[in-house]
Design a protein around this motif. Sequence first.
Motif, short mmCIF file in Angstrom:
data_model
loop_
_atom_site.label_atom_id
_atom_site.label_comp_id
_atom_site.label_asym_id
_atom_site.label_seq_id
_atom_site.Cartn_x
_atom_site.Cartn_y
_atom_site.Cartn_z
N ILE A 94 -61.24 -80.91 -44.15
CA ILE A 94 -62.07 -80.36 -42.74
C ILE A 94 -60.69 -79.74 -42.12
CG2 ILE A 94 -63.65 -82.17 -42.87
CD1 ILE A 94 -62.13 -83.76 -40.90
N GLU A 95 -61.15 -78.93 -41.43
CA GLU A 95 -59.82 -78.06 -40.60
C GLU A 95 -60.61 -77.51 -39.17
OE1 GLU A 95 -56.28 -75.09 -40.61
OE2 GLU A 95 -57.54 -75.37 -42.36
N ASN A 96 -59.97 -77.55 -38.18
CA ASN A 96 -60.63 -77.06 -36.94
C ASN A 96 -59.76 -75.75 -36.88
OD1 ASN A 96 -61.08 -76.31 -34.20
ND2 ASN A 96 -60.21 -77.92 -33.24
N ARG A 97 -60.46 -74.53 -36.98
CA ARG A 97 -60.31 -73.16 -37.40
C ARG A 97 -60.31 -72.42 -35.74
NH1 ARG A 97 -62.00 -72.14 -43.35
NH2 ARG A 97 -60.66 -73.64 -44.31
N SER A 98 -60.91 -73.29 -34.84
CA SER A 98 -61.21 -72.83 -33.54
C SER A 98 -59.83 -72.92 -32.67
CB SER A 98 -62.32 -73.37 -32.96
OG SER A 98 -62.15 -74.59 -32.44
N ASN A 99 -60.00 -72.12 -31.22
CA ASN A 99 -58.99 -72.49 -30.51
C ASN A 99 -59.26 -73.67 -29.41
OD1 ASN A 99 -57.15 -70.38 -31.43
ND2 ASN A 99 -58.37 -68.96 -30.35
N HIS A 100 -60.28 -74.41 -29.62
CA HIS A 100 -60.65 -75.25 -28.77
C HIS A 100 -60.35 -76.90 -29.46
CE1 HIS A 100 -62.41 -72.57 -25.97
NE2 HIS A 100 -62.82 -71.90 -27.03
N VAL A 101 -60.44 -77.68 -28.76
CA VAL A 101 -60.17 -79.29 -29.29
C VAL A 101 -61.67 -79.34 -29.94
CG1 VAL A 101 -60.08 -81.56 -28.72
CG2 VAL A 101 -58.59 -79.92 -27.81
N CYS A 102 -61.69 -79.93 -31.12
CA CYS A 102 -62.95 -80.61 -31.62
C CYS A 102 -62.89 -82.09 -31.58
CB CYS A 102 -62.97 -80.19 -33.15
SG CYS A 102 -64.58 -80.99 -34.13
N LYS A 103 -64.11 -82.58 -31.03
CA LYS A 103 -64.16 -83.94 -30.75
C LYS A 103 -65.31 -84.39 -31.72
CE LYS A 103 -62.57 -83.61 -25.95
NZ LYS A 103 -62.79 -83.86 -24.51
N MET A 104 -64.99 -85.81 -32.42
CA MET A 104 -65.89 -85.99 -33.36
C MET A 104 -66.06 -87.49 -33.58
SD MET A 104 -65.39 -83.81 -37.24
CE MET A 104 -64.66 -85.39 -37.95
N LEU A 105 -67.29 -87.97 -33.78
CA LEU A 105 -67.37 -89.59 -34.08
C LEU A 105 -67.29 -89.74 -35.60
CD1 LEU A 105 -70.29 -90.53 -31.77
CD2 LEU A 105 -67.82 -91.35 -31.70
N VAL A 106 -66.55 -90.70 -36.18
CA VAL A 106 -66.66 -91.02 -37.56
C VAL A 106 -67.27 -92.36 -37.87
CG1 VAL A 106 -65.14 -90.95 -39.58
CG2 VAL A 106 -64.61 -89.50 -37.78
N VAL A 107 -68.35 -92.61 -38.57
CA VAL A 107 -68.78 -93.86 -38.88
C VAL A 107 -68.42 -94.17 -40.45
CG1 VAL A 107 -70.97 -95.28 -39.11
CG2 VAL A 107 -70.78 -93.42 -37.15
N ILE A 108 -67.67 -95.24 -40.68
CA ILE A 108 -67.14 -95.42 -41.72
C ILE A 108 -67.39 -97.15 -42.13
CG2 ILE A 108 -64.94 -95.73 -43.37
CD1 ILE A 108 -63.84 -93.56 -41.37
N PRO A 109 -67.98 -97.43 -43.30
CA PRO A 109 -67.94 -98.98 -43.74
C PRO A 109 -66.77 -99.58 -43.77
CG PRO A 109 -68.60 -97.57 -45.56
CD PRO A 109 -68.45 -96.55 -44.36
N TYR A 110 -66.64 -100.68 -43.63
CA TYR A 110 -65.32 -101.59 -43.93
C TYR A 110 -64.82 -101.49 -45.31
CZ TYR A 110 -65.80 -103.85 -39.13
OH TYR A 110 -66.10 -104.00 -37.81
#
Length: 114
Positions: A94-110
């Motif tokens: 994954i890569e943020n190729r824009s000029n703005h901050v990308c804000k993301m939620l990530v849900v991961i199992p233990y």
Amino acid sequence: MHIKRFEEAQAYEAPNHWGVHGLRLQGFEEGGPTNQWVGYSQFLPGGGAGPDSTPFEKVYVVLEGEMTIEWDGRSEILRAMDSCTIPPGLERRIENRSNHVCKMLVVIPYPPKG
């Protein structure tokens, strides 16, 4: 019921990530979720992760900005309120190729106990 305020979220560093600040919103605490944890990631322009894979599935939800995700020779741009499920073992980048901050939620199992 477990309430955790944003001000209480702890920073964490994810392996093979760059240009990102991660906060753990829920998980790994007394009274918190028992099967997964939730992270909040802020990717600077040019920030990203991978290529890598995990032995478990995870879910990405883009809250703001956009994130390019690449897998199996394919590429898609996720924008605000888009989400994806990444199956176990799938190599992705994954890569943020824009000029703005990308804000993301990530849900991961233990991780498995062992």
